[in-house]
Motif scaffolding. Structure first.
Motif, PDB file in Angstrom:
ATOM      1  N   GLU A 182       0.809  -1.219   0.000  1.00 25.72           N
ATOM      2  CA  GLU A 182       0.000   0.000   0.000  1.00 25.72           C
ATOM      3  C   GLU A 182       0.843   1.269   0.000  1.00 25.72           C
ATOM      4  N   ILE A 183       2.156   1.145   0.215  1.00 30.94           N
ATOM      5  CA  ILE A 183       3.055   2.291   0.316  1.00 30.94           C
ATOM      6  C   ILE A 183       3.774   2.462  -1.020  1.00 30.94           C
ATOM      7  N   PRO A 184       3.887   3.691  -1.538  1.00 33.59           N
ATOM      8  CA  PRO A 184       4.522   3.872  -2.858  1.00 33.59           C
ATOM      9  C   PRO A 184       5.896   3.226  -2.957  1.00 33.59           C
ATOM     10  N   ASN A 185       6.049   2.382  -3.972  1.00 32.98           N
ATOM     11  CA  ASN A 185       7.322   1.693  -4.212  1.00 32.98           C
ATOM     12  C   ASN A 185       7.370   1.315  -5.685  1.00 32.98           C
ATOM     13  N   THR A 186       8.481   0.796  -6.134  1.00 36.20           N
ATOM     14  CA  THR A 186       8.631   0.503  -7.565  1.00 36.20           C
ATOM     15  C   THR A 186       7.992  -0.808  -8.007  1.00 36.20           C
ATOM     16  N   GLU A 187       7.501  -1.609  -7.067  1.00 40.00           N
ATOM     17  CA  GLU A 187       6.762  -2.839  -7.360  1.00 40.00           C
ATOM     18  C   GLU A 187       7.508  -3.775  -8.313  1.00 40.00           C
ATOM     19  N   PRO A 188       8.711  -4.184  -7.954  1.00 39.55           N
ATOM     20  CA  PRO A 188       9.474  -5.076  -8.825  1.00 39.55           C
ATOM     21  C   PRO A 188       8.987  -6.516  -8.759  1.00 39.55           C
ATOM     22  N   GLY A 189       9.575  -7.342  -9.621  1.00 41.82           N
ATOM     23  CA  GLY A 189       9.330  -8.773  -9.549  1.00 41.82           C
ATOM     24  C   GLY A 189       8.322  -9.298 -10.549  1.00 41.82           C
ATOM     25  N   CYS A 190       8.051 -10.597 -10.428  1.00 42.11           N
ATOM     26  CA  CYS A 190       7.196 -11.325 -11.366  1.00 42.11           C
ATOM     27  C   CYS A 190       7.700 -11.161 -12.793  1.00 42.11           C
ATOM     28  N   THR A 191       9.004 -11.229 -12.957  1.00 39.48           N
ATOM     29  CA  THR A 191       9.603 -11.206 -14.293  1.00 39.48           C
ATOM     30  C   THR A 191       9.471 -12.583 -14.927  1.00 39.48           C
ATOM     31  N   ARG A 192       9.661 -12.646 -16.222  1.00 42.33           N
ATOM     32  CA  ARG A 192       9.357 -13.877 -16.956  1.00 42.33           C
ATOM     33  C   ARG A 192      10.437 -14.950 -16.780  1.00 42.33           C
ATOM     34  N   LEU A 193       9.995 -16.182 -16.803  1.00 43.62           N
ATOM     35  CA  LEU A 193      10.871 -17.341 -16.883  1.00 43.62           C
ATOM     36  C   LEU A 193      10.703 -17.908 -18.287  1.00 43.62           C
ATOM     37  N   VAL A 194      11.759 -17.811 -19.089  1.00 42.36           N
ATOM     38  CA  VAL A 194      11.687 -18.138 -20.513  1.00 42.36           C
ATOM     39  C   VAL A 194      12.206 -19.546 -20.763  1.00 42.36           C
ATOM     40  N   ARG A 195      11.405 -20.374 -21.410  1.00 43.09           N
ATOM     41  CA  ARG A 195      11.899 -21.691 -21.824  1.00 43.09           C
ATOM     42  C   ARG A 195      12.844 -21.481 -23.011  1.00 43.09           C
ATOM     43  N   ALA A 196      14.120 -21.779 -22.800  1.00 48.25           N
ATOM     44  CA  ALA A 196      15.171 -21.410 -23.758  1.00 48.25           C
ATOM     45  C   ALA A 196      15.601 -22.611 -24.595  1.00 48.25           C
ATOM     46  N   ASP A 197      14.722 -23.087 -25.471  1.00 47.35           N
ATOM     47  CA  ASP A 197      15.027 -24.271 -26.274  1.00 47.35           C
ATOM     48  C   ASP A 197      16.143 -24.022 -27.279  1.00 47.35           C
ATOM     49  N   ASN A 198      16.184 -22.826 -27.860  1.00 48.54           N
ATOM     50  CA  ASN A 198      17.240 -22.536 -28.838  1.00 48.54           C
ATOM     51  C   ASN A 198      18.615 -22.497 -28.173  1.00 48.54           C
ATOM     52  N   LEU A 199      18.677 -21.844 -27.025  1.00 45.63           N
ATOM     53  CA  LEU A 199      19.940 -21.799 -26.289  1.00 45.63           C
ATOM     54  C   LEU A 199      20.314 -23.188 -25.788  1.00 45.63           C
ATOM     55  N   ALA A 200      19.320 -23.942 -25.357  1.00 43.85           N
ATOM     56  CA  ALA A 200      19.582 -25.313 -24.896  1.00 43.85           C
ATOM     57  C   ALA A 200      20.242 -26.137 -25.998  1.00 43.85           C
ATOM     58  N   LYS A 201      19.717 -26.006 -27.212  1.00 40.49           N
ATOM     59  CA  LYS A 201      20.288 -26.746 -28.343  1.00 40.49           C
ATOM     60  C   LYS A 201      21.725 -26.309 -28.604  1.00 40.49           C
ATOM     61  N   ALA A 202      21.971 -24.998 -28.533  1.00 42.51           N
ATOM     62  CA  ALA A 202      23.326 -24.488 -28.775  1.00 42.51           C
ATOM     63  C   ALA A 202      24.309 -24.964 -27.714  1.00 42.51           C
ATOM     64  N   LEU A 203      23.825 -25.124 -26.490  1.00 41.01           N
ATOM     65  CA  LEU A 203      24.706 -25.529 -25.388  1.00 41.01           C
ATOM     66  C   LEU A 203      24.779 -27.046 -25.219  1.00 41.01           C
ATOM     67  N   GLY A 204      23.842 -27.750 -25.822  1.00 41.22           N
ATOM     68  CA  GLY A 204      23.855 -29.204 -25.710  1.00 41.22           C
ATOM     69  C   GLY A 204      23.204 -29.733 -24.448  1.00 41.22           C
ATOM     70  N   VAL A 205      22.127 -29.048 -23.997  1.00 42.93           N
ATOM     71  CA  VAL A 205      21.385 -29.531 -22.833  1.00 42.93           C
ATOM     72  C   VAL A 205      19.924 -29.740 -23.234  1.00 42.93           C
ATOM     73  N   LYS A 206      19.192 -30.507 -22.432  1.00 39.75           N
ATOM     74  CA  LYS A 206      17.825 -30.878 -22.805  1.00 39.75           C
ATOM     75  C   LYS A 206      16.789 -29.846 -22.370  1.00 39.75           C
ATOM     76  N   ARG A 207      16.837 -29.406 -21.112  1.00 38.84           N
ATOM     77  CA  ARG A 207      15.803 -28.520 -20.580  1.00 38.84           C
ATOM     78  C   ARG A 207      16.466 -27.317 -19.931  1.00 38.84           C
ATOM     79  N   LEU A 208      16.223 -26.158 -20.520  1.00 43.07           N
ATOM     80  CA  LEU A 208      16.895 -24.948 -20.055  1.00 43.07           C
ATOM     81  C   LEU A 208      15.888 -23.808 -19.937  1.00 43.07           C
ATOM     82  N   TRP A 209      15.993 -23.058 -18.853  1.00 43.66           N
ATOM     83  CA  TRP A 209      15.161 -21.881 -18.620  1.00 43.66           C
ATOM     84  C   TRP A 209      16.063 -20.683 -18.348  1.00 43.66           C
ATOM     85  N   VAL A 210      15.601 -19.522 -18.771  1.00 42.31           N
ATOM     86  CA  VAL A 210      16.284 -18.262 -18.467  1.00 42.31           C
ATOM     87  C   VAL A 210      15.347 -17.416 -17.616  1.00 42.31           C
TER      88      VAL A 210
END
Length: 420
Positions: free
Chosen positions: A81-109
């Motif tokens: 209720e007090i003025p603040n910048t209200e951070p958080g709840c940023t996205r969790l991205v399923r990173a399949d392209n990066l996973a393929k480049a790195l050689g891992v199966k399940r990767l999130w950013v």
């Protein structure tokens, strides 16, 4: 050693479930106060809680920011209720392209570039400000390598407070500008971050109304990093990742993500499943990585020399506790060169469309190195923490990328260049 006395050390402050401060080394307990080092064993203080019952539905019905976790943080019961910048709840991205480049199966950013000032520091500052208000401070201050400067200046402006921000004079120009725009007292100091931090400690002792977020209210400030762990677990469907890679500056973020995971398990909000934590540093400032590599439990200070300035803390306060956490979870700590940092930035951008600052380049490049070394399990679900926006560190890539060519304003010229 303790911080200077402040306008209020009243133990009746409303900090929600927080009930005491506890020393990290020997567990000495003391009342809630704006202090950061135990007078008993001279170790850092951290917040102790009486959580009571916390349910998933209580969290899920909360606001779309970090205050959905207020029952797990040292903040007032009416914090949203007090003025603040209200951070958080940023996205969790399923990173399949990066996973393929790195050689891992399940990767999130975990992409924390979406916070109000485009880094995870908005989380820790919001918690610090909430606690500082309860203790009677009226000025928000910090020493900073850049992202914290942005977050403190913005949070103070939103709250109607004054701000005093100290930064190394060599800081990236983008971070200077994105702090100065809030019109607080921004001071560039001749010296590196460790020099700036020592100055901040001196000033905290002299100015009783100044809340230095990472000095005299550090125990509360650092708890904000737990919200990264809370969000990752909630976004994964209330479960812990098997592996997570975290950049290391002071080391507090890594240890608090671990603390957040443990609290969720203790409260029955997630299954108490094993996880492994990996730490990432730049080779030009890698005191924790060096200690890990050499099997030491003491971190020797270094003089930073790296483009990853947001991680350039040569004497990391939580270094020993990072070592404890990584060793306990069976992880590893590695460091990467500046060239590898830049390639990490570019790799994340071209595979997932996320432009990270140098700290994120460190995380991606370190993950790549750990995978290639067989230390990260390619079959286990892995999360990379990306903690800041690439627009803050354009100088790191400006001489390495640009237009593919300059062409005449005709389709024929474009087709010739593209070979189409």
């Amino acid at each position: 050693m303790t911080a200077a006395l402040t306008p209020s050390t009243n133990t009746a402050v409303d900090l929600g479930p927080a009930v005491e401060l506890v020393s990290k080394e020997e567990g000495h307990r003391q009342p809630l106060a704006p202090e950061f080092v135990s007078a008993e064993d001279f170790s850092p203080l951290e917040v102790g809680y009486d959580f009571g019952r916390v349910r998933r539905e209580d969290i899920e019905s909360g606001p779309r920011n970090i205050w959905r976790y207020k029952k797990l943080l040292p903040v007032p019961s009416n914090v949203e209720e007090i003025p603040n910048t209200e951070p958080g709840c940023t996205r969790l991205v399923r990173a399949d392209n990066l996973a393929k480049a790195l050689g891992v199966k399940r990767l999130w950013v975990k992409d924390d570039t979406g916070n109000p000032t485009h880094s995870f520091k908005d989380r820790v500052v919001a918690v610090a400000l909430a606690a500082a208000r309860e203790f009677g401070f009226d000025t928000l201050a910090c020493p900073s390598t850049g992202n914290l400067a942005n977050a403190v200046a913005a949070a103070a402006a939103r709250a109607g407070w004054q701000s005093v921000v100290l930064v190394p004079s060599s800081l990236e120009q983008a971070k200077i500008l994105t702090t100065a725009v809030y019109d607080g007292a921004l001071l560039a100091v001749d010296g590196n971050y460790d020099d700036v931090n020592r100055l901040a400690t001196e000033l905290a002792a002299e100015h009783e109304s100044w809340a230095f977020v990472n000095v005299n209210v550090r125990p509360y400030y650092s708890e904000g990093s737990k919200t990264l762990g809370f969000e990752v677990a909630e976004q994964l469907g209330w479960r812990l990742p098997e592996q997570i890679v975290v950049p290391i500056a002071s080391g507090s973020q890594l240890t608090k993500v671990d603390k957040g995971f443990k609290e969720l398990a203790q409260l029955g909000l997630v299954e108490d499943s094993p996880y492994t934590i990996f730490g990432a540093q730049a080779s030009g400032c890698s005191p924790v990585s060096s200690a890990f590599r050499n099997g030491h439990d003491v971190v020797q200070p270094v003089k930073p020399d790296t483009i990853a300035r947001s991680l350039a803390i040569g004497n990391p306060a939580d270094g020993p506790y990072v070592l404890d956490t990584v060793n306990r979870t069976g992880g590893a700590i590695e460091d990467v060169t500046d060239d590898e940092v830049v390639e990490g930035i570019r790799l994340l951008a071209r595979t997932e469309g996320i432009f990270t600052e140098t700290a994120g380049g460190v995380t991606v490049a370190t993950a790549k190195k750990l995978i290639e070394a067989g230390k990260i399990d390619p079959d286990a679900e892995t999360v990379l923490l990306i903690t800041g926006d690439g627009l803050k560190t354009l100088d790191a890539v400006e001489d390495k990328i640009g237009p593919k060519a300059t062409v005449a304003p005709s389709a024929a010229a474009v087709n010739e260049i593209l070979g189409s």
